[in-house]
Write a protein that holds these residues in place. Structure first.
Motif, short mmCIF file in Angstrom:
data_model
loop_
_atom_site.label_atom_id
_atom_site.label_comp_id
_atom_site.label_asym_id
_atom_site.label_seq_id
_atom_site.Cartn_x
_atom_site.Cartn_y
_atom_site.Cartn_z
N LEU A 56 9.43 25.37 37.64
CA LEU A 56 8.75 25.57 38.92
C LEU A 56 8.02 26.92 38.95
O LEU A 56 6.90 27.01 39.47
CB LEU A 56 9.74 25.49 40.08
CG LEU A 56 10.20 24.10 40.48
CD1 LEU A 56 11.27 24.18 41.55
CD2 LEU A 56 9.04 23.27 40.96
N SER A 57 8.65 27.94 38.42
CA SER A 57 8.01 29.27 38.39
C SER A 57 6.71 29.22 37.61
O SER A 57 5.70 29.80 38.03
CB SER A 57 8.94 30.31 37.76
OG SER A 57 10.05 30.51 38.58
N LYS A 58 6.73 28.49 36.49
CA LYS A 58 5.51 28.34 35.68
C LYS A 58 4.46 27.53 36.43
O LYS A 58 3.29 27.88 36.46
CB LYS A 58 5.83 27.62 34.37
CG LYS A 58 6.07 28.51 33.21
CD LYS A 58 6.20 27.65 31.96
CE LYS A 58 6.56 28.48 30.78
NZ LYS A 58 6.81 27.67 29.59
N LEU A 59 4.91 26.43 37.01
CA LEU A 59 4.00 25.53 37.73
C LEU A 59 3.33 26.23 38.91
O LEU A 59 2.12 26.14 39.09
CB LEU A 59 4.77 24.30 38.22
CG LEU A 59 4.00 23.28 39.06
CD1 LEU A 59 3.10 22.44 38.17
CD2 LEU A 59 4.97 22.38 39.82
N LEU A 60 4.12 26.97 39.68
CA LEU A 60 3.60 27.60 40.90
C LEU A 60 3.07 29.01 40.66
O LEU A 60 2.43 29.59 41.55
CB LEU A 60 4.72 27.65 41.96
CG LEU A 60 5.31 26.29 42.36
CD1 LEU A 60 6.56 26.49 43.20
CD2 LEU A 60 4.28 25.45 43.08
N ARG A 61 3.38 29.57 39.48
CA ARG A 61 2.99 30.94 39.12
C ARG A 61 3.55 31.96 40.10
O ARG A 61 2.89 32.94 40.45
CB ARG A 61 1.47 31.07 39.03
CG ARG A 61 0.87 30.22 37.95
CD ARG A 61 -0.59 30.48 37.79
NE ARG A 61 -1.10 29.68 36.71
CZ ARG A 61 -2.15 28.89 36.81
NH1 ARG A 61 -2.82 28.83 37.93
NH2 ARG A 61 -2.55 28.20 35.77
N LYS A 62 4.76 31.67 40.57
CA LYS A 62 5.48 32.59 41.46
C LYS A 62 6.93 32.16 41.50
O LYS A 62 7.29 31.10 41.01
CB LYS A 62 4.88 32.57 42.87
CG LYS A 62 5.07 31.26 43.60
CD LYS A 62 4.58 31.31 45.03
CE LYS A 62 4.97 30.02 45.75
NZ LYS A 62 4.95 30.14 47.16
#
Length: 185
Positions: free
Chosen positions: A150-156
């Motif tokens: 999710l961090s990669k997907l959302l960039r946060k």
């Protein structure tokens, strides 16, 4: 009649449509039966195809749902549609996925080898997603892997609403495992 009906309604006859248009519904049924028996000339088949006639509505519906699942996977990165999440707009897709798992488990003829291969190509899990109360069975490493994804997907760093919307598991699952989610995020 048929061309007009297809333009207005598509080629699916609901129960209400069968009651409202019984002769047309019967005509369509006979066309499908006659085609399976090889009793319709190729020219007529081509004309019916041209107006958007659907020869196998079950297969057509399956493809529509599969394409929705593909879009879901592209958006969320997985095929684990959960009804416990806040987005109820995927209820029919979750129901369809549940039906595919049931058909697979029962070795139903309603799920072809080709359809199984297509679902496998998306990384579709044949196990039912975890339901409320079963979250404790999820491995903590899987939870942390999904937070990384999710961090990669959302960039946060994902927020609780992000987790509930885009994650494989609900935020409740994280609370059950870790007591809170802030440290793990």
């Amino acid at each position: 009649g048929l061309k007009q009906y297809i333009q207005n309604n598509g080629c699916v006859f609901s129960i209400e449509a069968r009651k409202k248009y019984p002769q047309l519904s019967w005509f369509v049924h006979n066309l499908r039966v006659r085609k399976r028996a090889g009793k319709i000339p190729a020219k007529r088949i081509a004309l019916l195809n041209k107006i958007g006639f659907v020869w196998d509505p079950r297969a057509d519906h399956w493809e529509e749902c599969f394409n929705e699942l593909r879009k879901y996977k592209k958006r969320y990165g997985h095929c684990n549609i959960s009804l416990s999440k806040s987005e109820r707009k995927y209820k029919s897709l979750a129901d369809w996925a549940h039906d595919q798992r049931t058909r697979y488990r029962q070795k139903s003829v309603l799920l072809s080898h080709g359809q199984i291969k297509k679902l496998n190509s998306l990384g579709f899990s044949w196990k039912q997603p975890y339901r409320i109360g079963e979250q404790i069975r999820i491995r903590e490493e899987d939870l942390l892997d999904d937070l990384r994804r999710l961090s990669k997907l959302l960039r946060k760093i994902p927020t609780v609403p992000d987790i509930d919307r885009y994650g494989k598991y609900s935020s409740v699952t994280y609370y059950i495992h870790f007591g809170n989610i802030f440290k793990e995020r």
